[in-house]
Design a protein around this motif. Structure first.
Motif, PDB file in Angstrom:
ATOM      1  N   ALA A  67       0.813  -1.224   0.000  1.00 45.80           N
ATOM      2  CA  ALA A  67       0.000   0.000   0.000  1.00 45.80           C
ATOM      3  C   ALA A  67       0.848   1.277   0.000  1.00 45.80           C
ATOM      4  O   ALA A  67       0.616   2.155  -0.838  1.00 45.80           O
ATOM      5  CB  ALA A  67      -0.969  -0.009   1.174  1.00 45.80           C
ATOM      6  N   PRO A  68       1.847   1.418   0.881  1.00 43.86           N
ATOM      7  CA  PRO A  68       2.639   2.663   0.851  1.00 43.86           C
ATOM      8  C   PRO A  68       3.387   2.856  -0.471  1.00 43.86           C
ATOM      9  O   PRO A  68       3.441   3.963  -1.001  1.00 43.86           O
ATOM     10  CB  PRO A  68       3.620   2.517   2.017  1.00 43.86           C
ATOM     11  CG  PRO A  68       3.042   1.478   2.902  1.00 43.86           C
ATOM     12  CD  PRO A  68       2.224   0.580   2.024  1.00 43.86           C
ATOM     13  N   ALA A  70       2.561   1.557  -3.414  1.00 45.51           N
ATOM     14  CA  ALA A  70       1.585   1.781  -4.482  1.00 45.51           C
ATOM     15  C   ALA A  70       1.019   3.193  -4.424  1.00 45.51           C
ATOM     16  O   ALA A  70       0.762   3.806  -5.468  1.00 45.51           O
ATOM     17  CB  ALA A  70       0.469   0.749  -4.391  1.00 45.51           C
ATOM     18  N   GLN A  71       0.836   3.725  -3.233  1.00 45.62           N
ATOM     19  CA  GLN A  71       0.317   5.087  -3.102  1.00 45.62           C
ATOM     20  C   GLN A  71       1.280   6.106  -3.699  1.00 45.62           C
ATOM     21  O   GLN A  71       0.856   7.126  -4.241  1.00 45.62           O
ATOM     22  CB  GLN A  71       0.035   5.408  -1.632  1.00 45.62           C
ATOM     23  CG  GLN A  71      -1.149   4.666  -1.089  1.00 45.62           C
ATOM     24  CD  GLN A  71      -1.260   4.745   0.428  1.00 45.62           C
ATOM     25  OE1 GLN A  71      -0.458   5.402   1.083  1.00 45.62           O
ATOM     26  NE2 GLN A  71      -2.251   4.080   0.992  1.00 45.62           N
ATOM     27  N   LEU A  72       2.584   5.828  -3.599  1.00 48.61           N
ATOM     28  CA  LEU A  72       3.569   6.709  -4.228  1.00 48.61           C
ATOM     29  C   LEU A  72       3.520   6.627  -5.753  1.00 48.61           C
ATOM     30  O   LEU A  72       3.827   7.598  -6.437  1.00 48.61           O
ATOM     31  CB  LEU A  72       4.985   6.338  -3.766  1.00 48.61           C
ATOM     32  CG  LEU A  72       5.352   6.688  -2.342  1.00 48.61           C
ATOM     33  CD1 LEU A  72       6.712   6.111  -1.995  1.00 48.61           C
ATOM     34  CD2 LEU A  72       5.338   8.190  -2.147  1.00 48.61           C
ATOM     35  N   VAL A  74       0.779   5.753  -7.780  1.00 46.79           N
ATOM     36  CA  VAL A  74      -0.500   5.903  -8.481  1.00 46.79           C
ATOM     37  C   VAL A  74      -0.539   7.145  -9.363  1.00 46.79           C
ATOM     38  O   VAL A  74      -0.840   7.058 -10.551  1.00 46.79           O
ATOM     39  CB  VAL A  74      -1.675   5.914  -7.480  1.00 46.79           C
ATOM     40  CG1 VAL A  74      -2.963   6.334  -8.154  1.00 46.79           C
ATOM     41  CG2 VAL A  74      -1.842   4.542  -6.879  1.00 46.79           C
ATOM     42  N   ARG A  75      -0.238   8.306  -8.824  1.00 42.17           N
ATOM     43  CA  ARG A  75      -0.321   9.528  -9.622  1.00 42.17           C
ATOM     44  C   ARG A  75       0.694   9.521 -10.761  1.00 42.17           C
ATOM     45  O   ARG A  75       0.326   9.784 -11.909  1.00 42.17           O
ATOM     46  CB  ARG A  75      -0.161  10.765  -8.753  1.00 42.17           C
ATOM     47  CG  ARG A  75      -0.439  12.039  -9.530  1.00 42.17           C
ATOM     48  CD  ARG A  75      -0.555  13.244  -8.637  1.00 42.17           C
ATOM     49  NE  ARG A  75      -1.475  13.064  -7.544  1.00 42.17           N
ATOM     50  CZ  ARG A  75      -2.773  13.368  -7.589  1.00 42.17           C
ATOM     51  NH1 ARG A  75      -3.278  13.851  -8.682  1.00 42.17           N
ATOM     52  NH2 ARG A  75      -3.541  13.188  -6.543  1.00 42.17           N
ATOM     53  N   TYR A 127      -7.870  -2.960  -6.783  1.00 40.74           N
ATOM     54  CA  TYR A 127      -6.798  -1.990  -6.598  1.00 40.74           C
ATOM     55  C   TYR A 127      -7.060  -1.011  -5.462  1.00 40.74           C
ATOM     56  O   TYR A 127      -6.162  -0.733  -4.673  1.00 40.74           O
ATOM     57  CB  TYR A 127      -6.536  -1.224  -7.897  1.00 40.74           C
ATOM     58  CG  TYR A 127      -6.057  -2.085  -9.036  1.00 40.74           C
ATOM     59  CD1 TYR A 127      -5.307  -3.241  -8.813  1.00 40.74           C
ATOM     60  CD2 TYR A 127      -6.351  -1.762 -10.341  1.00 40.74           C
ATOM     61  CE1 TYR A 127      -4.877  -4.035  -9.849  1.00 40.74           C
ATOM     62  CE2 TYR A 127      -5.917  -2.552 -11.401  1.00 40.74           C
ATOM     63  CZ  TYR A 127      -5.177  -3.683 -11.144  1.00 40.74           C
ATOM     64  OH  TYR A 127      -4.742  -4.461 -12.177  1.00 40.74           O
ATOM     65  N   LEU A 128      -8.277  -0.471  -5.371  1.00 42.84           N
ATOM     66  CA  LEU A 128      -8.552   0.518  -4.322  1.00 42.84           C
ATOM     67  C   LEU A 128      -8.393  -0.052  -2.908  1.00 42.84           C
ATOM     68  O   LEU A 128      -7.771   0.598  -2.062  1.00 42.84           O
ATOM     69  CB  LEU A 128      -9.932   1.138  -4.518  1.00 42.84           C
ATOM     70  CG  LEU A 128     -10.043   2.116  -5.695  1.00 42.84           C
ATOM     71  CD1 LEU A 128     -11.456   2.678  -5.794  1.00 42.84           C
ATOM     72  CD2 LEU A 128      -9.032   3.229  -5.579  1.00 42.84           C
ATOM     73  N   LEU A 131      -4.678  -0.336  -2.305  1.00 41.66           N
ATOM     74  CA  LEU A 131      -4.057   0.983  -2.137  1.00 41.66           C
ATOM     75  C   LEU A 131      -4.339   1.573  -0.762  1.00 41.66           C
ATOM     76  O   LEU A 131      -3.501   2.270  -0.190  1.00 41.66           O
ATOM     77  CB  LEU A 131      -4.559   1.946  -3.219  1.00 41.66           C
ATOM     78  CG  LEU A 131      -3.982   1.750  -4.600  1.00 41.66           C
ATOM     79  CD1 LEU A 131      -4.708   2.610  -5.615  1.00 41.66           C
ATOM     80  CD2 LEU A 131      -2.507   2.072  -4.602  1.00 41.66           C
ATOM     81  N   ARG A 132      -5.530   1.312  -0.245  1.00 40.12           N
ATOM     82  CA  ARG A 132      -5.886   1.833   1.081  1.00 40.12           C
ATOM     83  C   ARG A 132      -5.299   0.979   2.205  1.00 40.12           C
ATOM     84  O   ARG A 132      -5.376   1.355   3.367  1.00 40.12           O
ATOM     85  CB  ARG A 132      -7.402   1.886   1.210  1.00 40.12           C
ATOM     86  CG  ARG A 132      -8.007   2.920   0.298  1.00 40.12           C
ATOM     87  CD  ARG A 132      -9.511   2.962   0.441  1.00 40.12           C
ATOM     88  NE  ARG A 132     -10.068   3.925  -0.488  1.00 40.12           N
ATOM     89  CZ  ARG A 132     -11.105   3.673  -1.272  1.00 40.12           C
ATOM     90  NH1 ARG A 132     -11.730   2.519  -1.207  1.00 40.12           N
ATOM     91  NH2 ARG A 132     -11.540   4.596  -2.091  1.00 40.12           N
ATOM     92  N   GLY A 133      -4.745  -0.167   1.876  1.00 40.63           N
ATOM     93  CA  GLY A 133      -4.159  -1.041   2.875  1.00 40.63           C
ATOM     94  C   GLY A 133      -5.169  -1.854   3.644  1.00 40.63           C
ATOM     95  O   GLY A 133      -4.861  -2.440   4.669  1.00 40.63           O
TER      96      GLY A 133
END
Length: 172
Positions: A67-68, A70-72, A74-75, A127-128, A131-133
């Motif tokens: 999650a951490p 992937a959060q980096l 995504v954008r 995916y969501l 991403l949210r863990g």
């Protein structure tokens, strides 16, 4: 003469001629290679980030750390995808007869469409939550990640096959 098994998928020549615009060609000519460089770099960045995300989804040991990371990604992943798509369309319209006549363009476009459908299929339910863990990747997530890896790899392979003809072997 049909030179490869996917020749039947080629875009009709009449359509390619109708899409051709010499004015656009001459307008883009001074910046053609800059657009091409941006396309290749953005495509490589997108493909690399997508591979890392998909491999993280497939690796059971990465569930807590996915999650951490992937959060980096995504954008930049979405931005690079958008840049690659826009520059790809511009490069196609730069010379549609030449680009559209290439053997692996239609399979490449088909693979892109299938990869986008796969991403749409997996977006909310797979995916969501990852991403949210909230959840570890499910079987559906692993199937989606495997499909994504295969489809985007196919896009890159089709692009490579389009860039250059088959090498000729000269025998003496």
């Amino acid at each position: 003469m049909i030179s490869h098994p996917l020749a039947f998928m080629r875009l009709p020549y009449e359509v390619l001629v109708a899409l051709d615009s010499r004015m656009l060609h001459f307008w883009l000519q001074p910046v053609h290679y800059l657009i091409r460089i941006v396309h290749i770099i953005s495509m490589a960045l997108f493909f690399g980030m997508d591979m890392l995300f998909d491999l993280g989804m497939l690796n059971r040991r990465m569930t807590g750390r996915l999650a951490p990371a992937a959060q980096l990604m995504v954008r930049p992943l979405h931005v690079n995808f958008a840049i690659a798509m826009v520059t790809g369309v511009i490069l196609f319209f730069y010379d549609p007869v030449h680009i559209g006549s290439r053997a692996y363009l239609t399979p490449k476009l088909l693979l892109i469409m299938l990869a986008m459908l796969n991403a749409w299929w997996c977006h909310r339910t797979v995916y969501l939550p990852v991403l949210r863990g909230h959840a570890s990747p499910t079987l559906r997530g692993r199937i989606g990640a495997s499909l994504s890896l295969c489809l985007w790899t196919g896009v890159v392979v089709a692009s490579c096959l389009n860039s250059e003809g088959v090498p000729k072997v000269f025998l003496r």
